[in-house]
Enzyme design. Sequence first.
Site, PDB file in Angstrom:
ATOM      1  N   ASN A 173       0.805  -1.224   0.000  1.00 11.77           N
ATOM      2  CA  ASN A 173       0.000   0.000   0.000  1.00 11.77           C
ATOM      3  C   ASN A 173       0.837   1.274   0.000  1.00 11.77           C
ATOM      4  O   ASN A 173       0.462   2.260  -0.622  1.00 11.77           O
ATOM      5  CB  ASN A 173      -1.002  -0.017   1.167  1.00 11.77           C
ATOM      6  CG  ASN A 173      -0.320  -0.014   2.512  1.00 11.77           C
ATOM      7  OD1 ASN A 173       0.654  -0.724   2.719  1.00 11.77           O
ATOM      8  ND2 ASN A 173      -0.812   0.786   3.421  1.00 11.77           N
ATOM      9  N   GLU A 202       3.702  -5.248  12.331  1.00 10.47           N
ATOM     10  CA  GLU A 202       2.780  -4.115  12.124  1.00 10.47           C
ATOM     11  C   GLU A 202       1.662  -4.634  11.248  1.00 10.47           C
ATOM     12  O   GLU A 202       1.866  -4.869  10.056  1.00 10.47           O
ATOM     13  CB  GLU A 202       3.509  -2.956  11.440  1.00 10.47           C
ATOM     14  CG  GLU A 202       4.715  -2.433  12.188  1.00 10.47           C
ATOM     15  CD  GLU A 202       4.348  -1.809  13.515  1.00 10.47           C
ATOM     16  OE1 GLU A 202       3.212  -1.345  13.671  1.00 10.47           O
ATOM     17  OE2 GLU A 202       5.216  -1.809  14.412  1.00 10.47           O
ATOM     18  N   CYS A 208      -3.035   1.760   6.334  1.00 10.06           N
ATOM     19  CA  CYS A 208      -3.424   1.064   7.561  1.00 10.06           C
ATOM     20  C   CYS A 208      -3.989   2.027   8.592  1.00 10.06           C
ATOM     21  O   CYS A 208      -4.687   1.624   9.508  1.00 10.06           O
ATOM     22  CB  CYS A 208      -2.218   0.327   8.120  1.00 10.06           C
ATOM     23  SG  CYS A 208      -0.821   1.424   8.357  1.00 10.06           S
ATOM     24  N   GLU A 217       7.597   0.710  15.847  1.00  9.15           N
ATOM     25  CA  GLU A 217       8.628   1.239  14.965  1.00  9.15           C
ATOM     26  C   GLU A 217       8.822   2.713  15.304  1.00  9.15           C
ATOM     27  O   GLU A 217       8.122   3.274  16.145  1.00  9.15           O
ATOM     28  CB  GLU A 217       8.198   1.077  13.509  1.00  9.15           C
ATOM     29  CG  GLU A 217       8.002  -0.380  13.106  1.00  9.15           C
ATOM     30  CD  GLU A 217       7.745  -0.554  11.627  1.00  9.15           C
ATOM     31  OE1 GLU A 217       6.800   0.065  11.114  1.00  9.15           O
ATOM     32  OE2 GLU A 217       8.490  -1.316  10.986  1.00  9.15           O
TER      33      GLU A 217
HETATM   34  P1  NAD Z   1       0.236  -9.359   3.230  1.00 17.78           P
HETATM   35  O1  NAD Z   1       0.254  -9.828   4.627  1.00 17.78           O
HETATM   36  O2  NAD Z   1      -0.507 -10.163   2.221  1.00 17.78           O
HETATM   37  O3  NAD Z   1       1.711  -9.223   2.651  1.00 17.78           O
HETATM   38  C1  NAD Z   1       2.686  -8.413   3.264  1.00 17.78           C
HETATM   39  C2  NAD Z   1       4.060  -8.909   2.864  1.00 17.78           C
HETATM   40  O4  NAD Z   1       4.258 -10.193   3.431  1.00 17.78           O
HETATM   41  C3  NAD Z   1       4.244  -9.088   1.366  1.00 17.78           C
HETATM   42  O5  NAD Z   1       5.564  -8.730   1.016  1.00 17.78           O
HETATM   43  C4  NAD Z   1       4.035 -10.579   1.176  1.00 17.78           C
HETATM   44  O6  NAD Z   1       4.676 -11.100   0.036  1.00 17.78           O
HETATM   45  C5  NAD Z   1       4.665 -11.117   2.443  1.00 17.78           C
HETATM   46  N1  NAD Z   1       4.222 -12.452   2.861  1.00 17.78           N
HETATM   47  C6  NAD Z   1       3.055 -13.088   2.597  1.00 17.78           C
HETATM   48  N2  NAD Z   1       3.060 -14.318   3.152  1.00 17.78           N
HETATM   49  C7  NAD Z   1       4.237 -14.455   3.804  1.00 17.78           C
HETATM   50  C8  NAD Z   1       4.820 -15.488   4.585  1.00 17.78           C
HETATM   51  N3  NAD Z   1       4.204 -16.645   4.806  1.00 17.78           N
HETATM   52  N4  NAD Z   1       6.035 -15.282   5.106  1.00 17.78           N
HETATM   53  C9  NAD Z   1       6.685 -14.106   4.920  1.00 17.78           C
HETATM   54  N5  NAD Z   1       6.196 -13.095   4.169  1.00 17.78           N
HETATM   55  C10 NAD Z   1       4.978 -13.273   3.621  1.00 17.78           C
HETATM   56  O7  NAD Z   1      -0.304  -7.863   3.280  1.00 17.78           O
HETATM   57  P2  NAD Z   1      -0.624  -6.924   2.051  1.00 17.78           P
HETATM   58  O8  NAD Z   1      -1.911  -7.363   1.440  1.00 17.78           O
HETATM   59  O9  NAD Z   1       0.591  -6.773   1.213  1.00 17.78           O
HETATM   60  O10 NAD Z   1      -0.826  -5.526   2.812  1.00 17.78           O
HETATM   61  C11 NAD Z   1      -2.028  -5.108   3.344  1.00 17.78           C
HETATM   62  C12 NAD Z   1      -2.055  -5.323   4.839  1.00 17.78           C
HETATM   63  O11 NAD Z   1      -0.976  -4.656   5.454  1.00 17.78           O
HETATM   64  C13 NAD Z   1      -3.299  -4.762   5.490  1.00 17.78           C
HETATM   65  O12 NAD Z   1      -3.777  -5.670   6.435  1.00 17.78           O
HETATM   66  C14 NAD Z   1      -2.799  -3.514   6.191  1.00 17.78           C
HETATM   67  O13 NAD Z   1      -3.539  -3.099   7.312  1.00 17.78           O
HETATM   68  C15 NAD Z   1      -1.442  -3.926   6.589  1.00 17.78           C
HETATM   69  N6  NAD Z   1      -0.610  -2.770   6.844  1.00 17.78           N
HETATM   70  C16 NAD Z   1      -0.263  -2.501   8.148  1.00 17.78           C
HETATM   71  C17 NAD Z   1       0.510  -1.379   8.442  1.00 17.78           C
HETATM   72  C18 NAD Z   1       0.914  -1.056   9.856  1.00 17.78           C
HETATM   73  O14 NAD Z   1       1.804  -0.234  10.018  1.00 17.78           O
HETATM   74  N7  NAD Z   1       0.331  -1.656  10.870  1.00 17.78           N
HETATM   75  C19 NAD Z   1       0.933  -0.555   7.397  1.00 17.78           C
HETATM   76  C20 NAD Z   1       0.551  -0.863   6.102  1.00 17.78           C
HETATM   77  C21 NAD Z   1      -0.214  -1.978   5.831  1.00 17.78           C
END
Ligand code: NAD
Length: 483
Positions: free
Chosen positions: A150, A248, A282, A461
């Site tokens: 995002n 996060e 997020c 963070e």
């Molecule tokens: P996601 O969990 O699908 O993927 C995030 C990252 O993790 C990607 O690089 C993905 O390839 C990797 N990943 C997926 N499976 C994995 C595994 N088994 N082991 C290691 N890495 C793996 O999330 P997304 O769809 O890319 O992002 C959206 C989500 O992120 C939303 O839930 C949003 O709220 C959250 N988000 C949180 C914050 C925060 O600061 N809390 C900030 C931005 C986004």
Amino acid sequence: MTIIQNYINGAFQPAATGNCLDNYQPATGQIYSQLPDSDSVDVAAAVDAAQAAFPEWQSLGREGRSRMLARIADLIEERLDIFALAESIDSGKPLTLARTVDIPRAVSNFRFFSTAAVQFGSESHNMEGLAINYTLRQPIGVVGCISPWNLPLYLFTWKIAPALAAGNCVVGKPSELTPMTAWLLAQAAHDAGLPAGVLNILHGLGPRVGQAIVEHPDIKAVSFTGGTQTGRILARTAAPMFKKLSLELGGKNPNIIFADCDFEEMMRTTIRSSFSNNGQICLCGSRIYVEKPLYERFRDELVRRTKQLVVGDPMHPDTQQGALVSRQHLDKVSGYLDLAREEGGRVLCGGERLQLAGDLKDGYFITPAVVEGLELHHRCNQEEIFGPVVTIQPFTDEAEALALANGTEYGLASTLWTRDLNRAHRMAEQIQAGIVWINCWMLRDLRTPFGGVKNSGVGREGGWEAMRFFTEPKNVTVRYGGY
Ligand code: NAD
């Protein structure tokens, strides 16, 4: 077609298998580049390179590392237009947003932690007449940094910069949906003269290369931003290996609006906090609770302003809402609007898929939506939609507002609008969230702790929190007068 490459040991290369994944441009729905489909073999090579680079990175000292991070910041800034264009094409977000928020923030991340590298200190504890304790804060070694789609470069650098500043070598992985600016970052780091192996960037699927990073025994800490479900998988993998984890995760952030707020300021900000980056931040407020006397005025004004938002070509300077990141995500967001209707909600505006003209006819566009009439227990108020959809609901008093705000499994951020500062402080104390914004939203000071409670994550963070996460404290006790 651009072929993105891994960056391992200072060299650009394909995945060891040679396999590639397609990368789609959200605004056109077409494949426009390819990225390496990396796996554990690539992770092993990156970890070897990082371990080999660690002594040299140490020998540069704090000032040398600080200078290196500053140089990377300068190079990203010099290439701002290239980075912003790449981010917009890759993610579907408006070019103006990438130019004014995403890329400048990536520059700030490197600058901020460039100075943190030289200012980070440690504690000492004097035991009068007996001994002195001092605490060394030593780098962990090789760490993993995994980020979502995002805010691609913004969040990737939010991890990489402190990891490097604290003296670690990094194996990083951006989202497979938005790999382009991570590749440009590797080029900037290379051109800045970062020693080979200090920063390695691998591309590919989460369950394959991401999982391999988390599983690798020599990666001792992982900083992850992404969905709560993925966070659970990471925690399950890393816990038996006793790795340090910063998670996060998702959010379902409440906005609480009292009738005594500055209406105009609140409305302007609420439009931003609801729909910036298509609601794919997020920190966006997705559940809006409004004190009863203001509710109808607020609702009508929110709908009026939401309808005015310009959805369209991310490249056009007037565009406020670009494309969603993927077809799958578009289907998910649309599915939640169907669910909202099934649950008895009224979609007051938006939620229509848009078919634009020409090259953009297959893009992932949807109009921003406002939903009324749902209760707290409905799924649309409990589950993270992560798109341009907000629900609105009236409340009677502080107690009800708090119960609504705290009534989900998440606890990332919240926003509170009131002129009554006593009430603001009282509520801030009781809201279950890592971040409370009073009469503002997304006002960020990089020194402050950033993160969530409950299912929104573990750890913080930002500022010294990040420097502490990326170091191991070692206490040394020296007895006075022993020799
Ligand atoms: P996601 O969990 O699908 O993927 C995030 C990252 O993790 C990607 O690089 C993905 O390839 C990797 N990943 C997926 N499976 C994995 C595994 N088994 N082991 C290691 N890495 C793996 O999330 P997304 O769809 O890319 O992002 C959206 C989500 O992120 C939303 O839930 C949003 O709220 C959250 N988000 C949180 C914050 C925060 O600061 N809390 C900030 C931005 C986004």
